[in-house]
Design a protein around this motif. Structure first.
Motif, PDB file in Angstrom:
ATOM      1  N   LEU A 172      -5.805   5.188  -9.792  1.00 18.76           N
ATOM      2  CA  LEU A 172      -5.771   5.256  -8.342  1.00 18.76           C
ATOM      3  C   LEU A 172      -6.316   6.597  -7.854  1.00 18.76           C
ATOM      4  O   LEU A 172      -7.112   6.663  -6.906  1.00 18.76           O
ATOM      5  CB  LEU A 172      -4.342   5.056  -7.848  1.00 18.76           C
ATOM      6  CG  LEU A 172      -4.115   5.110  -6.337  1.00 18.76           C
ATOM      7  CD1 LEU A 172      -4.822   3.957  -5.651  1.00 18.76           C
ATOM      8  CD2 LEU A 172      -2.630   5.084  -6.026  1.00 18.76           C
ATOM      9  N   ALA A 173      -5.895   7.674  -8.491  1.00 18.38           N
ATOM     10  CA  ALA A 173      -6.337   9.013  -8.078  1.00 18.38           C
ATOM     11  C   ALA A 173      -7.837   9.186  -8.228  1.00 18.38           C
ATOM     12  O   ALA A 173      -8.449   9.986  -7.517  1.00 18.38           O
ATOM     13  CB  ALA A 173      -5.598  10.075  -8.899  1.00 18.38           C
ATOM     14  N   GLU A 174      -8.435   8.444  -9.147  1.00 19.35           N
ATOM     15  CA  GLU A 174      -9.869   8.574  -9.398  1.00 19.35           C
ATOM     16  C   GLU A 174     -10.709   7.599  -8.592  1.00 19.35           C
ATOM     17  O   GLU A 174     -11.936   7.609  -8.689  1.00 19.35           O
ATOM     18  CB  GLU A 174     -10.140   8.354 -10.894  1.00 19.35           C
ATOM     19  CG  GLU A 174      -9.563   9.443 -11.777  1.00 19.35           C
ATOM     20  CD  GLU A 174      -9.578   9.073 -13.248  1.00 19.35           C
ATOM     21  OE1 GLU A 174     -10.013   7.943 -13.575  1.00 19.35           O
ATOM     22  OE2 GLU A 174      -9.155   9.902 -14.073  1.00 19.35           O
ATOM     23  N   HIS A 175     -10.074   6.750  -7.780  1.00 19.91           N
ATOM     24  CA  HIS A 175     -10.845   5.738  -7.058  1.00 19.91           C
ATOM     25  C   HIS A 175     -11.768   6.421  -6.044  1.00 19.91           C
ATOM     26  O   HIS A 175     -11.316   7.225  -5.230  1.00 19.91           O
ATOM     27  CB  HIS A 175      -9.933   4.753  -6.332  1.00 19.91           C
ATOM     28  CG  HIS A 175     -10.644   3.490  -5.947  1.00 19.91           C
ATOM     29  ND1 HIS A 175     -11.551   3.446  -4.911  1.00 19.91           N
ATOM     30  CD2 HIS A 175     -10.598   2.235  -6.468  1.00 19.91           C
ATOM     31  CE1 HIS A 175     -12.043   2.221  -4.810  1.00 19.91           C
ATOM     32  NE2 HIS A 175     -11.476   1.469  -5.743  1.00 19.91           N
ATOM     33  N   PRO A 176     -13.060   6.106  -6.064  1.00 23.30           N
ATOM     34  CA  PRO A 176     -14.007   6.812  -5.190  1.00 23.30           C
ATOM     35  C   PRO A 176     -13.742   6.623  -3.705  1.00 23.30           C
ATOM     36  O   PRO A 176     -14.077   7.502  -2.909  1.00 23.30           O
ATOM     37  CB  PRO A 176     -15.373   6.222  -5.591  1.00 23.30           C
ATOM     38  CG  PRO A 176     -15.074   4.955  -6.310  1.00 23.30           C
ATOM     39  CD  PRO A 176     -13.749   5.154  -6.964  1.00 23.30           C
ATOM     40  N   GLN A 177     -13.124   5.520  -3.308  1.00 21.62           N
ATOM     41  CA  GLN A 177     -12.882   5.304  -1.889  1.00 21.62           C
ATOM     42  C   GLN A 177     -11.839   6.268  -1.340  1.00 21.62           C
ATOM     43  O   GLN A 177     -11.754   6.459  -0.124  1.00 21.62           O
ATOM     44  CB  GLN A 177     -12.430   3.861  -1.646  1.00 21.62           C
ATOM     45  CG  GLN A 177     -12.459   3.426  -0.190  1.00 21.62           C
ATOM     46  CD  GLN A 177     -13.856   3.464   0.398  1.00 21.62           C
ATOM     47  OE1 GLN A 177     -14.819   3.129  -0.270  1.00 21.62           O
ATOM     48  NE2 GLN A 177     -13.977   3.881   1.642  1.00 21.62           N
ATOM     49  N   LEU A 178     -11.054   6.888  -2.227  1.00 23.14           N
ATOM     50  CA  LEU A 178     -10.026   7.837  -1.803  1.00 23.14           C
ATOM     51  C   LEU A 178     -10.459   9.276  -2.022  1.00 23.14           C
ATOM     52  O   LEU A 178      -9.640  10.192  -2.017  1.00 23.14           O
ATOM     53  CB  LEU A 178      -8.717   7.564  -2.552  1.00 23.14           C
ATOM     54  CG  LEU A 178      -8.130   6.166  -2.368  1.00 23.14           C
ATOM     55  CD1 LEU A 178      -6.872   6.006  -3.221  1.00 23.14           C
ATOM     56  CD2 LEU A 178      -7.825   5.884  -0.905  1.00 23.14           C
ATOM     57  N   ARG A 222      -3.371  11.238  -0.520  1.00 23.68           N
ATOM     58  CA  ARG A 222      -3.017   9.831  -0.634  1.00 23.68           C
ATOM     59  C   ARG A 222      -3.327   9.300  -2.028  1.00 23.68           C
ATOM     60  O   ARG A 222      -2.603   8.470  -2.567  1.00 23.68           O
ATOM     61  CB  ARG A 222      -3.769   9.013   0.420  1.00 23.68           C
ATOM     62  CG  ARG A 222      -3.407   9.391   1.841  1.00 23.68           C
ATOM     63  CD  ARG A 222      -4.316   8.657   2.833  1.00 23.68           C
ATOM     64  NE  ARG A 222      -4.021   9.046   4.204  1.00 23.68           N
ATOM     65  CZ  ARG A 222      -3.154   8.433   4.989  1.00 23.68           C
ATOM     66  NH1 ARG A 222      -2.483   7.410   4.521  1.00 23.68           N
ATOM     67  NH2 ARG A 222      -2.946   8.837   6.212  1.00 23.68           N
ATOM     68  N   ALA A 223      -4.406   9.789  -2.596  1.00 15.17           N
ATOM     69  CA  ALA A 223      -4.821   9.301  -3.913  1.00 15.17           C
ATOM     70  C   ALA A 223      -3.896   9.776  -5.018  1.00 15.17           C
ATOM     71  O   ALA A 223      -3.643   9.057  -5.985  1.00 15.17           O
ATOM     72  CB  ALA A 223      -6.254   9.753  -4.198  1.00 15.17           C
ATOM     73  N   THR A 224      -3.386  10.994  -4.906  1.00 17.07           N
ATOM     74  CA  THR A 224      -2.663  11.604  -6.026  1.00 17.07           C
ATOM     75  C   THR A 224      -1.147  11.565  -5.881  1.00 17.07           C
ATOM     76  O   THR A 224      -0.440  11.992  -6.788  1.00 17.07           O
ATOM     77  CB  THR A 224      -3.085  13.078  -6.186  1.00 17.07           C
ATOM     78  OG1 THR A 224      -2.756  13.800  -4.984  1.00 17.07           O
ATOM     79  CG2 THR A 224      -4.583  13.195  -6.435  1.00 17.07           C
ATOM     80  N   GLY A 239       0.800  -1.220   0.000  1.00 17.17           N
ATOM     81  CA  GLY A 239       0.000   0.000   0.000  1.00 17.17           C
ATOM     82  C   GLY A 239       0.823   1.256   0.000  1.00 17.17           C
ATOM     83  O   GLY A 239       0.282   2.336   0.151  1.00 17.17           O
ATOM     84  N   ALA A 240       2.150   1.155  -0.127  1.00 17.68           N
ATOM     85  CA  ALA A 240       2.969   2.352  -0.039  1.00 17.68           C
ATOM     86  C   ALA A 240       2.556   3.403  -1.030  1.00 17.68           C
ATOM     87  O   ALA A 240       2.569   4.576  -0.746  1.00 17.68           O
ATOM     88  CB  ALA A 240       4.436   1.984  -0.249  1.00 17.68           C
ATOM     89  N   GLY A 241       2.171   2.976  -2.204  1.00 22.30           N
ATOM     90  CA  GLY A 241       1.831   3.953  -3.212  1.00 22.30           C
ATOM     91  C   GLY A 241       0.518   4.630  -2.984  1.00 22.30           C
ATOM     92  O   GLY A 241       0.283   5.693  -3.507  1.00 22.30           O
ATOM     93  N   THR A 242      -0.375   4.040  -2.209  1.00 25.65           N
ATOM     94  CA  THR A 242      -1.691   4.623  -2.034  1.00 25.65           C
ATOM     95  C   THR A 242      -1.790   5.450  -0.795  1.00 25.65           C
ATOM     96  O   THR A 242      -2.814   6.027  -0.510  1.00 25.65           O
ATOM     97  CB  THR A 242      -2.751   3.517  -1.955  1.00 25.65           C
ATOM     98  OG1 THR A 242      -2.529   2.791  -0.751  1.00 25.65           O
ATOM     99  CG2 THR A 242      -2.663   2.593  -3.128  1.00 25.65           C
ATOM    100  N   GLY A 243      -0.743   5.496  -0.019  1.00 30.54           N
ATOM    101  CA  GLY A 243      -0.850   6.212   1.230  1.00 30.54           C
ATOM    102  C   GLY A 243      -1.498   5.380   2.306  1.00 30.54           C
ATOM    103  O   GLY A 243      -1.926   5.889   3.311  1.00 30.54           O
TER     104      GLY A 243
END
Length: 995
Positions: free
Chosen positions: A765-771, A777-779, A631-635
């Motif tokens: 990832l940046a567009e994922h609604p959960q973020l 974290r998303a961007t 998960g490092a990339g997603t924050g």
């Protein structure tokens, strides 16, 4: 603030809503656009209006879009009737609010606490730069849901890793705002705890509470709300028992209608309301009005109910009707008299209704929020025609309030009236049947909400409190257990989709407790564990994994228990940075051993055990308490380079690349992948691929690791039919896996120089609604990919979104935020904006002072900047450590970049061992298009081979790295340098210095 560029109509809409302090998710829902689109508009506005952050943008919105208003419009409910009197009470309460940060207006039901508070809040609106916000706590029965109610009123979402109370406090930390919390009496203890946390964290926030009882906290100041005055202000001479109030229709008005013809506030209220429903009163009748108000003890609600009957009964009829009920009002305390006055008026109004209207009034009392006529018909069990006519008659008698909206007419009883109706419902013996019909109605609404629609969010928000109330009633009744389970499960799914993930976890655990079969209970615990993972709460995830195992084991389902025990161990390895208390090695060993014993020959259980064994082997290989965490990339973790967390693996030892422990991890992970694939379980296969990618990376096979990460994310996208819906076919676990996989795929692609692939996954990832509520974290990795590609304009836009979201989240210090901060410092350095570079460098030092910054990504970005400045000696010094010495901080993403940039710096700095470094670098980066081009460019420069040098420009272009292509042309000199300079200008970058 500088002179702004022209903004588009859509940007103007977004700007106005930012000015009203809506979150990006709320703006998206309001305008029917995606959160990503909102973030893009916000970033564009920050740049065009030349303001540093969202708060400044909100102030700018007020100035530009509403120049006649210096403060945000107070978010107070509109009233349909005028406010009467209460001048001294308004002044006294306003003064108290100026002097104290938390004031509670206390008094019995019907005295007029809410309207007085709304009037005072409206009067004070201009004093609060960040707005006035109203929170109705009538529907809130669970003290733990107070923060959620406040967040919904403010338009806030939950920040990952924080509960909702922390998210609210973070959002209001530097805000100068007033909160009005109405009707706190049923959640007094919860309100006290919430306000203590809020006021401690938010020094400029003030809170006005209305309640029938005080909160009993040291910082509280209490204002007892009196009944309406029964004498004129001039004759009152400060009698403290009689001052009162009426209602309001304009929360922005500072004035109110005063007393009439020398009468009292109580008489003025009666006359105003009576005149609105019948003929005007003659002044000669005012004494009779005063007598009626005295009989009603100056209680505002009782007076309004009596005045509503003026048109049909006249003053004489009202006087006669009140005479008998009020004979009981003798003796007792003043407060008891006031309470009995309201009860008597309610009894009288109720007795004047026909039987059908009485039944309707008591049965609609089960609604805690505004309801439609259709909903009332379904819940009351009465026919639709009777309900429509009855609701109109109840509204005419002021027993129901009516609101009109585009989606239809809605009705609501004031809380005192609703409680009265509930009492009557119980007296009539109809409470259980009506509540059961309400529960069935809520189940039907929850089923409707399961289907996505454009207005889904608004529909859920309207229904949520009703669903919560129905669940609170049903969960304690044995005969309703099955329906309570269904509703708890539905609420868990709906709140997850709504991004209320703390509540989602709570509802899944509630559903587990209500489940009628062990299989359902275990399934709910598993979903709850997945939600806890999404929240970054590893300890909760572990507890819930074990709870699922306990239920399965107790039911004799040894295969399911084996899977759950193995999952508890493997998740502790995969997501160790989400844990507050790390799982001890002997505990993990025991879980794996028991899981293996229970698994037998079942493929799915064997796959789960193999995954746990792979995680253990990889952890031993890395030789650190830190473990591979994708998960490092997603924050979602505190790590910055997922597979590389080690502390002292010795070269050639079992944990070194190619060592036996690493090979054991690879073998176990491959077995887990194979078994999960045979079992057709995409989530289990994804988890195994995750660990396999980490093991391959640590073994030094970056390309196999990247291919595995890509295979993983493609598997999950295929399994979800290409949808990123928050509650897809695999529930929260699928959402969590996909978010983690997108981050891993982005990182792995960056590590092998696949910039187009990295940007593709990073955008998704940046567009994922959960973020949606955690844009930083998303961007973050999109910002890194944009910077390495040299897309300065996109990086600047993404950087604004990143920083704005980071500040709104309370400026957290997490290592995962380091690479994007370093990327922004670099992009500003390449633009020769030294002030901005210093600013971002300071942010970087704040969020990540770790060795991953010092020796890993920080060295890479610094070298890029130093080489652009024509300072190869500084770049060489920055990358001085041999790659093997910093391998633990460069493996997974940064190794190829570090090695290639180090080789180029050695050539440009004239290092004597430059040729040797180039030879080693070629071997390390072979197959990486960007790093290979960097090394070949350095070799061409060393050999003074212009033709080979120019050829690398095309290689960079093909790899999606325009910046390095332009740099190549500049280094080539002559006409090529001019072309390179033009490309740099087109990219928005400053001219490059030649060493």
């Amino acid at each position: 603030m500088g002179e702004a560029a022209e903004i588009s109509p859509r940007e103007a809409e977004v700007l106005e809503l930012v000015g009203d302090h809506l979150s990006n998710a709320e703006i998206g829902a309001r305008l029917y656009i995606s959160v990503r689109t909102v973030e893009t508009h916000v970033s564009s506005l920050l740049r065009k209006l030349d303001v540093p952050d969202r708060r400044a943008l909100a102030r700018c919105a007020t100035e530009r879009t509403r120049p006649d208003r210096q403060r945000p419009a107070p978010a107070l409910p509109m009233r349909l009737t005028s406010f009467i009197g209460r001048e001294r009470e308004r002044a006294a309460l306003a003064t108290m609010l100026k002097e104290h940060r938390q004031v509670t207006a206390v008094g019995p039901g019907g005295v007029g606490k809410t309207r007085l508070a709304l009037a005072v809040a409206a009067d004070a609106a201009d004093e609060f730069a960040d707005g006035v916000w109203f929170v109705d706590l009538v529907p809130v029965a669970d003290p733990g849901m107070i923060a959620t109610a406040v967040a919904e009123a403010l338009g806030l979402g939950e920040q990952l890793g924080h509960d909702m109370a922390e998210s609210v406090a973070t959002a209001l930390a530097d805000r100068h705002a007033l909160l009005v919390l109405d009707n706190c009496e049923q959640v007094v203890d919860g309100a006290a705890l919430f306000l203590e946390r809020l006021l401690a964290a938010c020094p400029q926030v003030r809170v006005l509470v209305t309640s029938r009882s005080r909160l009993m906290v040291p910082f509280e100041r209490v204002y007892p709300v009196p009944s309406l005055s029964l004498s004129s202000p001039s004759a009152d001479n400060g009698d403290k028992g009689d001052d009162g109030e009426g209602g309001d229709d304009s929360h922005g008005s500072h004035g109110s209608k005063g007393s009439v013809a020398g009468g009292s506030d109580a008489a003025a209220l009666f006359i105003d309301r009576a005149t609105s429903v019948g003929r005007p009163l003659d002044p000669a009748q005012y004494n009779q009005v005063a007598e009626i108000c005295a009989r009603l003890d100056g209680m505002a609600l009782a007076i309004e109910l009596a005045a509503a009957r003026y048109a049909t009964l006249g003053l004489d009829g009202i006087t006669a009707a009140l005479a008998h009920p009020l004979r009981m009002l003798t003796g007792g305390s003043r407060a008891q008299d006031r309470h009995r006055s309201v009860r008597a008026a309610l009894d009288w109004s109720h007795n004047l209704l026909d039987p059908a209207d009485r039944a309707l009034l008591r049965r609609v009392s089960v609604f805690v929020t505004p309801f439609t006529a259709q909903a009332a018909a379904e819940v009351t069990g009465l026919d639709a025609a009777t309900v429509v006519d009855g609701l109109a008659r109840l509204a005419e008698q002021s027993l129901l309030a009516v609101t009109f909206a585009p989606d239809g007419t809605r009705y609501r009883a004031l809380e005192t009236l609703r409680q009265y109706g509930a009492d009557r419902l119980a007296e009539a013996g109809e409470l259980h049947d009506t509540q059961a019909r309400h529960l069935n109605w809520c189940l039907a609404r929850s089923a409707e909400l399961a289907a996505p629609r454009a207005d889904w969010r608004a529909r859920f928000d309207r229904a949520a409190d009703e669903l919560r109330a129905a669940l609170a009633w049903a969960e304690s009744r044995t005969e309703q257990r099955a329906d309570a389970y269904r509703l708890a499960r539905a609420m868990a799914e709906l709140t997850f989709t709504r991004h209320l993930i703390a509540e989602s976890q709570q509802r899944y655990e509630q559903a587990a407790a209500l489940a009628t079969t062990p299989a359902d209970a275990a399934a709910m615990f598993r979903h709850a564990a997945a939600v806890a993972a999404c929240r970054l709460h590893g300890d909760d995830m572990h507890r819930l994994n074990l709870a699922a195992a306990d239920v399965a084991r107790g039911a004799g389902d040894t295969v399911a228990a084996a899977r759950d025990l193995a999952a508890a161990a493997s998740n502790a390895y995969r997501f160790s940075s989400k844990f507050v208390t790390q799982l001890r090695p002997e505990e993990a060993d025991a879980l794996i051993a028991e899981g293996r014993e229970l698994a037998g020959t079942d493929p799915s259980a064997r796959a789960a055990v193999a995954l746990a064994e792979a995680g253990r082997a990889l952890t031993h290989a890395i030789g650190s308490t830190y473990t591979h965490s994708t998960g490092a990339g997603t924050g979602t973790t505190d790590a910055s380079d997922g597979a590389t967390h080690t502390a002292g693996s010795s070269p050639g030892g079992p944990g070194s690349p190619g060592g036996p422990t690493v090979q054991e991890a690879i073998g176990s992970a491959e077995r887990a992948v194979e078994l999960a694939h045979l079992d057709q379980d995409p989530l289990a296969e994804s988890a195994a691929l995750d660990t396999l990618a980490g093991a391959l990376s640590w073994a030094g096979d970056a390309f196999a690791a990247a291919a595995t990460a890509r295979r993983r994310v493609e598997l999950l996208i295929s399994a979800s039919n290409g949808s990123d819906a928050p509650h897809g076919p695999h529930g929260p676990a699928g959402t969590h896996e996909l978010i983690e996989a997108l981050g891993e795929a982005t990182e792995a692609a960056l590590g092998v120089g696949d910039l187009p692939g990295a940007r593709q996954w990073a955008r998704r990832l940046a567009e994922h609604p959960q973020l949606a509520e955690v844009g930083h974290r998303a961007t973050g990795w999109l910002l890194v990919a944009d910077t390495l590609a040299g897309d300065a304009e996109q990086a600047l836009t993404t950087g604004l979104r990143f920083r704005d979201a980071w500040r709104r989240a309370g400026s957290p210090a997490r290592a995962v935020l380091g690479p994007p901060a370093a990327a922004m410092a670099t992009i500003h350095g390449l633009r020769d904006d030294q002030e901005a570079r210093r600013d971002w460098s300071a942010l970087l030092a704040q969020v990540d002072p770790s060795p991953w910054n010092t020796h890993g990504y920080g060295a890479v970005f610094d070298a890029i900047f130093m080489l652009h400045q024509g300072r190869p000696e500084a770049a060489l010094e920055r990358t001085a450590p041999e790659p093997d010495r910093v391998r633990q901080w460069t493996t997974w993403i940064w190794l190829h970049w570090y090695v290639a940039l180090r080789a180029e710096a050695s050539v440009l700095a004239g290092a004597p061992d430059a040729a040797a470094r180039l030879a080693k670098a070629r071997t390390v980066v072979a197959g990486n298009p960007v790093a290979t081009a960097l090394v070949e460019r350095a070799a061409a420069l060393l050999d003074a081979d212009t033709e080979r040098l120019i050829a690398t420009a095309s290689a960079f272009e093909a790899a999606g790295c325009r910046y390095q292509s332009a740099r190549t042309l500049t280094l080539a000199g002559g006409d090529h340098a001019a072309r390179g300079a033009r490309v740099l200008t087109d990219l928005g970058l400053a001219p490059m210095a030649i060493p």
